[in-house]
Design an enzyme around this catalytic site. Structure first.
Site, PDB file in Angstrom:
ATOM      1  N   THR A  72       0.852  -1.200   0.000  1.00 16.42           N
ATOM      2  CA  THR A  72       0.000   0.000   0.000  1.00 16.42           C
ATOM      3  C   THR A  72       0.886   1.248   0.000  1.00 16.42           C
ATOM      4  O   THR A  72       2.112   1.157  -0.107  1.00 16.42           O
ATOM      5  CB  THR A  72      -0.996  -0.041   1.186  1.00 16.42           C
ATOM      6  OG1 THR A  72      -1.903   1.052   1.062  1.00 16.42           O
ATOM      7  CG2 THR A  72      -0.274   0.042   2.521  1.00 16.42           C
ATOM      8  N   LYS A  76       3.895   1.400  -3.602  1.00 14.71           N
ATOM      9  CA  LYS A  76       3.442   0.678  -4.795  1.00 14.71           C
ATOM     10  C   LYS A  76       4.340   0.917  -6.012  1.00 14.71           C
ATOM     11  O   LYS A  76       4.618  -0.018  -6.762  1.00 14.71           O
ATOM     12  CB  LYS A  76       1.996   1.067  -5.118  1.00 14.71           C
ATOM     13  CG  LYS A  76       1.007   0.637  -4.058  1.00 14.71           C
ATOM     14  CD  LYS A  76      -0.400   1.092  -4.375  1.00 14.71           C
ATOM     15  CE  LYS A  76      -1.350   0.676  -3.256  1.00 14.71           C
ATOM     16  NZ  LYS A  76      -2.751   1.060  -3.557  1.00 14.71           N
ATOM     17  N   ASN A  97       0.474  -3.645  -6.291  1.00 12.42           N
ATOM     18  CA  ASN A  97      -0.076  -3.658  -4.934  1.00 12.42           C
ATOM     19  C   ASN A  97      -0.074  -5.061  -4.345  1.00 12.42           C
ATOM     20  O   ASN A  97      -0.511  -5.254  -3.213  1.00 12.42           O
ATOM     21  CB  ASN A  97      -1.483  -3.068  -4.898  1.00 12.42           C
ATOM     22  CG  ASN A  97      -2.530  -4.011  -5.446  1.00 12.42           C
ATOM     23  OD1 ASN A  97      -2.342  -4.612  -6.512  1.00 12.42           O
ATOM     24  ND2 ASN A  97      -3.644  -4.154  -4.751  1.00 12.42           N
ATOM     25  N   GLY A 136      -5.511  12.015  -9.182  1.00 16.46           N
ATOM     26  CA  GLY A 136      -4.455  11.225  -8.554  1.00 16.46           C
ATOM     27  C   GLY A 136      -3.909  10.184  -9.498  1.00 16.46           C
ATOM     28  O   GLY A 136      -4.651   9.315  -9.960  1.00 16.46           O
ATOM     29  N   ALA A 140      -2.101   3.663  -6.864  1.00 18.84           N
ATOM     30  CA  ALA A 140      -3.505   3.263  -6.959  1.00 18.84           C
ATOM     31  C   ALA A 140      -4.178   3.953  -8.132  1.00 18.84           C
ATOM     32  O   ALA A 140      -4.920   3.318  -8.902  1.00 18.84           O
ATOM     33  CB  ALA A 140      -4.238   3.585  -5.663  1.00 18.84           C
TER      34      ALA A 140
END
Length: 273
Positions: A72, A76, A97, A136, A140
């Site tokens: 996490t 990553k 991940n 973002g 992720a």
């Protein structure tokens, strides 16, 4: 009926690494899935500082009962470099991940996007043929961006304060999905899906990641933040009448997938070199 989690000398250990680590929900949930399926394994949280990551990963490889690692924030992207092989979505995301041991090697995958979009579909939005804005483009976010386009979005706009990182992701996405990705802003108008993939909202006083006053009830808003249970972005979107998915939706959709990968019952298909 849930089965008790047991630990003995034969237990496979699966660390989940991050900084911070207190927000993660995976250890108990993944460990329980393993127990319920009769697999002798346990997922444990491990707090690793960015400057200690390389050294920690080398020690993890030396621990022969570590069968895999869940990764996490903020690890990553750098963890990709230690993987010997990866999936297409991990390559396009430039992040992993999850890392699965294969002898003395690591196989990496990026499942965040899979869980995120499964969670959104469970709430009634199918992205095929629709437009999306993603805030973002870290580990992720990159995985989510890939999955949005893999599921047939007509257009994806991306915003990140790190424009170099954003543009690098747009370039990778347009190699896989020509002409589908472009720069975006914090203005959510005109998008069927407004997706958030940064830590904003975890800390009290964080600014909102998009201009929520411009949202309309026809839009769907999704977030990666799991704590608080209703992040500020989701609260603001609900006041506008939007359908929403908080981070728990992504977590719940991804839990079984991650557990099956760790147990080896779901194989990772690596991309060609």
């Amino acid at each position: 009926m849930t089965k008790p989690i047991s630990v003995d000398g034969e237990t496979k250990v699966f660390p989940i690494i991050g900084h911070p680590i207190g927000q993660v929900k995976s250890p108990a949930a993944l460990s329980q899935i393993m127990a319920d399926r009769g697999f002798n394994g346990i997922v444990v949280p491990v707090h690793v500082l960015p400057e200690d990551l390389d050294g920690w990963l080398s020690h993890a490889k030396a621990m022969r009962n570590v069968g895999g690692i869940v990764v996490t924030v903020p690890h990553k992207v750098p963890s990709l470099a230690v993987c010997n092989s990866t999936t297409d979505r991990a390559k396009a995301s430039a992040a992993v991940n999850i890392m699965i041991r294969d002898g003395d090697e690591w196989i990496g995958d990026a499942t965040d996007g899979h869980g995120y979009m499964d969670g959104i579909e469970a709430e009634g939005l199918v992205i095929e043929g629709k437009t999306a804005l993603l805030i973002g483009t870290g580990g992720a976010g990159s995985a989510i961006a890939y999955e949005i386009l893999a599921r047939g979005a007509s257009e994806l706009a991306l915003h990140d304060i790190d424009t170099g990182r954003r543009d690098a992701l747009i370039a990778r996405l347009n190699e896989a999905f020509p002409g589908k990705a472009r720069p975006g802003t914090t203005d959510p108008r005109g998008f069927a899906l407004v997706a958030h993939a940064t830590p904003l909202g975890m800390r009290e006083g964080d600014p909102l990641p998009v201009q929520t006053e411009l949202l309309t009830a026809e839009q769907f808003v999704a977030d990666v933040v799991t704590r608080p249970a209703v992040p500020p972005l989701i609260a603001a979107a609900r006041k506008k009448g939007c359908r929403t998915m908080p981070g728990s939706g992504m977590f719940n959709a991804q839990a079984v997938l991650l557990a099956e990968m760790l147990m080896g019952t779901r194989k990772i298909v690596v991309s060609a070199a």
